[in-house]
Each structure stands twice: as structure tokens, then as C-alpha cells.
Design a protein around this motif. Structure first.
Motif, PDB file in Angstrom:
ATOM      1  N   SER A  71      43.205  23.150  35.101  1.00 59.43           N
ATOM      2  CA  SER A  71      41.856  23.098  35.299  1.00 59.43           C
ATOM      3  C   SER A  71      41.172  23.773  34.280  1.00 59.43           C
ATOM      4  N   GLU A  73      38.945  26.314  34.601  1.00 59.40           N
ATOM      5  CA  GLU A  73      39.066  27.708  34.638  1.00 59.40           C
ATOM      6  C   GLU A  73      40.277  28.178  34.173  1.00 59.40           C
ATOM      7  N   HIS A  74      41.469  27.702  34.366  1.00 59.31           N
ATOM      8  CA  HIS A  74      42.657  28.225  33.988  1.00 59.31           C
ATOM      9  C   HIS A  74      42.845  28.089  32.543  1.00 59.31           C
ATOM     10  N   GLU A  77      40.697  30.753  31.022  1.00 57.86           N
ATOM     11  CA  GLU A  77      41.284  32.189  31.329  1.00 57.86           C
ATOM     12  C   GLU A  77      42.397  32.422  30.109  1.00 57.86           C
TER      13      GLU A  77
END
Length: 280
Positions: A71, A73-74, A77
Motif C-alpha cells: 500500500s 501508506e506502508h 512509512e
């Protein structure tokens, strides 16, 4: 072009430069998991800069065949803390290896100077985002998608076909507002190419010269060497160095590698041979 410019940062391409690969992923084909923690990744970044890397290419999603999707988002991060660390501690270019517009924007905002996209800005919103960010981009050729790219790739003529793809993507980038002098081209060794395709591509790299843009060669530890020599990933250094030397002699300005020091040594020998009259 003999240089790339990103904001106030200039990358001199009058001599070949080394891009060090730093994958903060658990499943990359060569170094998966080795630098997945921020601590080990920062140590590796320090090492590559000390060894002579001019660009650190940071990626948060593997593009090897069969790799799982990550993803946005991952991915963010994974990559942003490392980009921030390198930006703060080293005077070196930072490249973000991604196809996702939201990751591109987060990475550039964190300090990245270059977008390195295996999908050549073809994902929805990618080309518009790259134009807005106003940083150099590397467009890679790939037949198919990473999960399926090795399912019987075919070409009429590999150089003509890739050159046609590049021309279309260059035109699309310029139409979207990306400066021509911001574009780097990567023919995509191992991405939708058979063993024979890869070696033909390496032997004919000089034929991309009419496009008039810097070439990046990504040969490091590729399966084209494993298949030819019967070597595991960890045993492909000498073959990689030979491939990079051939690519540079054919016009590559950037070589993307895992083994920075050995590649810098190879380039130093090539440059000394070319410029021997100035060494005395």
C-alpha cells in the motif's frame, strides 16, 4: 546532457556516476530484508556515500516477479524516515523508486531529488504529480507488469521497440509540463526481457544515443548473469562489473548497483584509460 538539475542541486554527468540501491523491503530479489530496519538502512546509506555513490536510490516496494503489492501508506512509512536521514546527513542525490504519485510527493517533500519509476509515469496521476514536483524523472521500459513481465516477452526489434516507447513517454512528459532536460531513460534490463533480449540490449545500448538523453543501466546481480553463468545472486559481482563496464562504454551515464565501491573502482579505471594524458 552533461548534468541534471533538481532545485539548487546539480548532478554532474560528464563522467559516469554510481546510484546505490537501498531497498527498505523484506522481499527484494537481492537484498530483501537486509536493510528493512531504519537502523541498518541508515548504516548502509552512510557506507554507500563513503564508497562514492552520488545517488542513493531508496525503494519501499519490490518489483521482482511474484512480489506482493504494498500500500502507498506502508511504502511511505518505509521510505520517508530514510530519505529524511540521508537528506540531513549527506550531500548526495536521493532517488525515490516508486510508481505511486502519493509516494512521489511525500518523498520529494522529504528531500528526494529524482523520481525513478519502473512504470515510466504511466500510473494514474503519476505524470501530473511529477510535473508539479518539478524534479528529474527516470523513465524505465518494461513490457507488461512486474508480476507477469517474464511471461513470454516478445519484440519485433528490441531497440526500435524500446526507442518508440521512450519517444512516446518523452512526448507525454513534455506535454504534461516536465522539462526535457529533466528526463533520464532506463531500458529496463530484466523487465519483460528474455536472456537473449538482455544481451542484445546490452550489446546495442549505443543505439539509444539519438534520443539525446542520459541513460541509466540497472544490471546489478540480475538473473541474466545467473542464467548465463549458473551463479547465485551473491556470486554475480564480477559479471555485474563487466556488464556495467560495457554499458558505460556504450553511453550509460548512471549505473544502479548494490556494490558501490567495486563499481566506483571500475569506473575509475575506465576514466583513467580514457584520460591517461592528464594523469602524468
Amino acid at each position: 546532457m552533461s548534468k541534471l538539475v533538481s532545485g539548487n542541486h546539480i548532478l554532474d554527468l560528464s563522467s559516469p556516476v554510481v546510484m546505490g540501491i537501498l531497498n527498505v523491503t523484506p522481499d527484494s530479489f537481492s537484498d530483501g530484508g537486509e536493510y528493512s530496519s531504519i537502523e541498518t538502512a541508515c548504516i548502509q546509506a552512510d557506507l554507500m556515500v563513503s564508497q562514492g555513490a552520488k545517488i542513493i536510490d531508496i525503494g519501499g516496494e519490490s518489483t521482482r516477479p511474484g512480489a506482493k503489492d504494498v500500500s502507498a501508506e506502508h511504502e511511505i512509512e518505509r521510505v520517508i524516515p530514510l530519505i529524511e536521514y540521508v537528506s540531513k546527513n549527506h550531500d548526495v542525490w536521493i532517488s525515490i523508486d516508486t510508481s505511486k504519485p502519493v509516494v512521489m510527493e511525500a518523498a520529494v517533500n522529504a528531500g528526494a531529488h529524482l523520481i525513478n519509476d519502473v512504470r515510466a509515469l504511466q500510473e494514474p496521476g503519476a505524470i501530473e504529480t511529477a510535473a508539479k514536483l518539478n524534479v528529474p524523472v527516470c523513465l524505465m521500459h518494461m513490457q507488461g507488469q512486474p508480476r507477469t513481465m517474464q511471461n513470454s516477452p516478445q519484440y519485433n526489434d528490441i531497440i526500435s521497440d524500446i526507442s518508440h516507447f521512450f519517444s512516446e513517454r518523452i512526448d507525454a512528459c513534455i506535454a504534461a509540463g516536465i522539462k526535457r532536460e529533466h528526463i533520464v531513460l532506463d531500458p529496463g534490463f530484466g523487465f519483460g526481457k528474455t536472456l537473449s533480449h538482455n544481451y542484445e540490449l546490452l550489446s546495442r545500448m549505443a543505439e539509444f544515443e539519438p534520443l539525446g538523453l542520459p541513460l541509466l543501466a540497472g544490471l546489478s546481480r540480475k538473473s541474466m548473469f545467473g542464467q548465463l553463468l549458473g551463479r547465485e545472486v551473491s556470486q554475480r559481482l564480477s559479471a555485474t562489473l563487466a556488464g556495467n563496464m560495457l554499458a558505460i562504454q556504450a553511453g550509460a551515464k548512471i549505473v544502479r548497483v548494490h556494490d558501490v565501491q567495486e563499481t566506483c573502482d571500475t569506473i575509475a579505471v575506465l576514466e583513467a584509460t580514457k584520460n591517461f594524458k592528464t594523469l602524468a
